[in-house]
Motif scaffolding. Structure first.
Motif, PDB file in Angstrom:
ATOM      1  N   THR A  15      60.706  -5.775 -42.453  1.00 14.85           N
ATOM      2  CA  THR A  15      60.827  -6.367 -43.894  1.00 14.85           C
ATOM      3  C   THR A  15      62.468  -6.829 -43.995  1.00 14.85           C
ATOM      4  O   THR A  15      62.860  -7.614 -44.696  1.00 14.85           O
ATOM      5  N   PHE A  16      63.369  -5.957 -43.531  1.00 20.26           N
ATOM      6  CA  PHE A  16      64.705  -6.104 -43.899  1.00 20.26           C
ATOM      7  C   PHE A  16      65.732  -6.577 -42.588  1.00 20.26           C
ATOM      8  O   PHE A  16      66.683  -7.194 -42.863  1.00 20.26           O
ATOM      9  N   GLU A 237      71.124  -2.039 -53.518  1.00 13.72           N
ATOM     10  CA  GLU A 237      70.357  -3.396 -52.957  1.00 13.72           C
ATOM     11  C   GLU A 237      69.088  -2.773 -52.050  1.00 13.72           C
ATOM     12  O   GLU A 237      68.129  -3.405 -52.237  1.00 13.72           O
ATOM     13  N   GLU A 238      69.589  -1.806 -51.091  1.00 16.90           N
ATOM     14  CA  GLU A 238      68.846  -1.457 -50.244  1.00 16.90           C
ATOM     15  C   GLU A 238      67.599  -0.677 -50.840  1.00 16.90           C
ATOM     16  O   GLU A 238      66.456  -0.847 -50.800  1.00 16.90           O
ATOM     17  N   LEU A 241      65.033  -3.111 -52.706  1.00 17.15           N
ATOM     18  CA  LEU A 241      64.310  -3.572 -51.778  1.00 17.15           C
ATOM     19  C   LEU A 241      63.215  -2.750 -51.111  1.00 17.15           C
ATOM     20  O   LEU A 241      62.002  -3.009 -50.873  1.00 17.15           O
ATOM     21  N   LYS A 244      60.402  -2.200 -53.544  1.00 17.66           N
ATOM     22  CA  LYS A 244      59.597  -3.139 -53.779  1.00 17.66           C
ATOM     23  C   LYS A 244      58.624  -3.139 -52.821  1.00 17.66           C
ATOM     24  O   LYS A 244      57.398  -3.484 -53.009  1.00 17.66           O
TER      25      LYS A 244
END
Length: 429
Positions: A15-16, A237-238, A241, A244
């Protein structure tokens, strides 16, 4: 809560990782919990062994879309019978191959993993490049060189699989084995002496068998990674995400939740660390015993809540919700990996039966059961396809727009790993 540990390394990578959103741990990060003996590595490589993978990454080209397209075009050209005429590309691939043989000498060890600086991102390029070299050598009539490259792919996959990778690194490292047998099965259709070629393929399979112990070590490494990352501070931010994606991975009746719904749930890192340890030990026991994956307790948790309020009123509500209703690619990837290894064995057996003039029957494969559900493998004798079922246990049909079944080699039909058994070379060939 830092939910990276709960989401697991494969999920975070998928995902990241491509966007570089996971960073190294801050120096003041909390110490991870004590690692139980069951999750400690069986073998620890000497200090400095991890530098070899860094050196390999430096020796290869940086991944980029143009390089991906160039390799794909070269591979497709060779598979359709057209040689690669780009001498600069072939020279580059030979340089990669030589560098890998020079650098990938045991003992090997994977460096501490972070997605923004993963040492495995170049391995798929190396493997594809070597498959191109093998196909080109075969087209030039030099099967000895082609088989040398195949042996290198198998050796690298074996040695890297035993270098304490986390699970996603283990999966990527094992793609070398997949590429090697893709080439070998494809070559059987064109070999002037296919019976001899089959014996050579069987020897490769015997010399480089699937390694359950290495799979177990990768799960242990994954747990150690998750325990360490669970203690690390996330950036805003992490965290956003991760929330989500966690919401998007939930199963009914929670599949409509959003990151905002999860944000207020209580969490307990200590309880989650304990769960990671217990679940990994359970998974390892099942893997050792050969338990069909659909029967693994961690894949079939008994829900303790049915509404968001049920999880909002407990100390580790977020962790419990994700454990009981979340989905993780780790199990799907593990089932696919085990299945593909089994399908290679089954494909060779099918061909050996035909070589010996024996019928292809389900009874001939009775000892090779589906890793997902423990049932017999599905044989489509007319289509020459052997199928395993994914961990949902369903017989998947082709998805709209899916690529057609290949003539030879491994492919996926939905979540079902399959292999197309090659036909024997015609006498005129």
């Amino acid at each position: 809560m830092n939910i990276r540990g709960i989401l697991s390394a494969p999920l975070v990578f998928l995902t990241f990782g491509a966007y570089g959103l996971i960073h190294a741990a801050p120096e003041n990060g909390a110490a991870p919990p004590a690692i139980p003996d069951e999750l400690k590595p069986a073998v620890t490589a000497p200090a400095g062994s991890e530098t070899k993978l860094r050196r390999l990454k430096e020796a290869l080209d940086e991944p980029n879309p143009k390089l991906t397209a160039t390799l794909r075009e070269a591979r497709l050209s060779l598979l359709t019978g057209k040689p690669v005429t780009d001498t600069e590309l072939l020279g580059k691939l030979r340089t990669w191959h030589q560098a890998a043989n020079r650098i990938l000498q045991p003992p090997l060890a994977f460096p501490e993993w972070s997605a923004h600086d993963s040492q495995v991102v170049t391995l798929p390029y190396l493997y594809d490049g070597c498959k191109i070299l093998a196909l080109q050598a075969r087209m030039d009539g030099d099967r000895q060189t082609a088989d040398k490259i195949v042996g290198d792919l198998l050796r690298w996959s074996r040695d890297l699989s035993n270098a304490n990778p986390i699970f996603v690194e283990f999966v990527i490292a094992n793609n070398g084995r997949k590429r090697a047998f893709e080439f070998l099965f494809c070559d059987l259709k064109r070999h002037p002496e296919p019976v001899v070629r089959l014996s050579q393929i069987a020897k490769f399979a015997s010399d480089y068998p699937p390694d359950t112990a290495a799979r177990i070590e990768s799960l242990k490494s994954d747990a150690r990674w998750a325990l360490a990352y669970l203690q690390r501070e996330e950036t805003k931010e992490e965290s956003e995400l991760n929330l989500k994606f966690a919401a998007a991975s939930l199963k009914p009746p929670f599949d409509k939740l959003t990151a905002d719904d999860l944000r207020g749930l209580p969490s307990d890192d200590a309880a989650e660390s304990k769960r990671i340890i217990e679940h990994t030990i359970q998974d390892i026991a099942c893997l050792k015993a050969g338990t069909p994956m659909m029967k693994w307790p961690t894949l079939n948790p008994k829900p303790t809540g049915h509404t968001l309020a049920d999880y909002a009123n407990r100390p580790n509500g977020l962790g419990d919700l994700l454990a009981e209703y979340g989905t993780s690619p780790t199990y799907t990837m593990l089932a696919s990996l085990i299945s593909h290894d089994l399908l290679i064995t089954a494909c060779i057996r099918w061909l050996e039966l035909e070589r010996d003039g024996k019928p292809i029957t389900p009874e001939a494969f009775a000892d090779l059961t589906d890793p997902a559900d423990g049932k017999p493998l599905e044989l489509d004798i007319q289509a020459r396809v052997i199928r395993c079922r994914g961990i949902d246990g369903k017989h998947d049909t082709p998805e709209p727009g899916a690529s057609p079944k290949p003539d030879v080699g491994a492919f996926m039909q939905g979540n079902d790993p399959c292999i197309a058994v090659p036909r024997w070379a015609k006498s005129s060939e």
